[in-house]
Design a protein around this motif. Sequence first.
Motif, PDB file in Angstrom:
ATOM      1  N   UNK B   1    -114.234  71.015  19.397  1.00 47.49           N
ATOM      2  CA  UNK B   1    -113.234  71.509  20.368  1.00 47.49           C
ATOM      3  C   UNK B   1    -113.069  70.571  21.551  1.00 47.49           C
ATOM      4  N   UNK B   2    -114.138  69.887  21.936  1.00 47.54           N
ATOM      5  CA  UNK B   2    -114.086  69.050  23.137  1.00 47.54           C
ATOM      6  C   UNK B   2    -113.006  67.978  23.081  1.00 47.54           C
ATOM      7  N   UNK B   5    -109.208  68.663  23.754  1.00 49.03           N
ATOM      8  CA  UNK B   5    -108.949  68.992  25.158  1.00 49.03           C
ATOM      9  C   UNK B   5    -108.870  67.715  25.980  1.00 49.03           C
ATOM     10  N   UNK B 123    -115.490  55.583  34.660  1.00 52.40           N
ATOM     11  CA  UNK B 123    -114.406  56.543  34.414  1.00 52.40           C
ATOM     12  C   UNK B 123    -113.018  56.094  34.896  1.00 52.40           C
ATOM     13  N   UNK B 126    -110.301  54.630  32.545  1.00 54.12           N
ATOM     14  CA  UNK B 126    -109.679  55.408  31.467  1.00 54.12           C
ATOM     15  C   UNK B 126    -108.378  56.098  31.887  1.00 54.12           C
TER      16      UNK B 126
END
Lengths: 217, 217
Positions: B1-2, B5, B123, B126
Amino acid sequence: MKIPVVRDILEANERIAAENRRIFNENRVFVLNLMSAPGAGKTSLLERTVDTLNGEMQIGIIEGDIQSSIDAARLSKKGVATVQINTDGACHLDGNMIRGAFSHLDLKSLDLLIVENVGNLVCPAEFVMGEDHKVMILSVSEGDDKPLKYPLMFRESSVLLINKIDLLPYVDCSINKIKESSLKINPDLTIFEISCKTQEGLIGWYQWLRDMVRTSS
Amino acid sequence: MKIPVVRDILEANERIAAENRRIFNENRVFVLNLMSAPGAGKTSLLERTVDTLNGEMQIGIIEGDIQSSIDAARLSKKGVATVQINTDGACHLDGNMIRGAFSHLDLKSLDLLIVENVGNLVCPAEFVMGEDHKVMILSVSEGDDKPLKYPLMFRESSVLLINKIDLLPYVDCSINKIKESSLKINPDLTIFEISCKTQEGLIGWYQWLRDMVRTSS
């Protein structure tokens, strides 16, 4: 929709971390989660620590990096059990990654397990992995405003190592300012001023480790 | 599921970033996304850049920090239009945050908008925000192994500023090693060796900015 998903991930991680913690306790191994910005000196600290304490206690290392195994290669040269995790893009380690890694270690034989997290002053502080304590490094070349700008890691850590104090004559950084603002965020923080290069100040850190490992075994 | 999302979040961000880009182009403002690890010198570079180029061109700054407005205060002293974003824990800026911030600026009057991202070598690379180029700083005190360990930011950036070269006599860092491994990841990378402290090497950076702003206006 975003927030519940993030909460689920954090909760799932906390469950796995609690289970890791149980396994670490059962095996009487003291576990540290070592965090810092990139290049603050995590691997150099581990090299010094292993050189000084290995033999006196059994040390294991888990190296977390987005890519490469440069750090694991540096440490395994020292003759300690080392496992490399490549996160493949992920900005932090979590409980599940640690579980996958420590299955490659003989936990029963270890007194101290240090996990070197991904170099990142932000995200790693949000994820527990089953550690006894979080330890962070801040190098003086990063500047003295970092506690105010990245408070979570200072709040979550039990120990702050202020590294590269040999560079103090060449950078604009006040150790007192770092200490003051860190202690305002976290009054229980134990602070050591060190240089992994010259070895200044490391004796206090070694003693802290000895005391902690003795208490936990 | 991750994974789905996360993909949704990235796709939604790309749509907003594309819309930002359209607005920036319409207003003929050249936009940079400035990224680095904490303490590499983003704000110092901006201070030097504003001191040298403001007047010659109209500069606006968006400051991204998890908490505090220390950096925005440093810049607004220089008399440039500055907006502070506090991400409140988030480890990077995204298109939506930038959209909220630039509504406080008179884009029509600006030639150059520099967005200082959250200090994080992982991060921010991205997430696009509508910028023309990504620019990154690596300071020599972080060490020469960083391109191998954090490749994405080196791959995504158009310019690499190697900062704090005044510290070279006191740290173990090879500029050639940084250059070689960065160019292997990204052969199109433009590299400047600079010291925001001594101002060495900044002339090339200023000229790059002048050329880019001229071409885009």
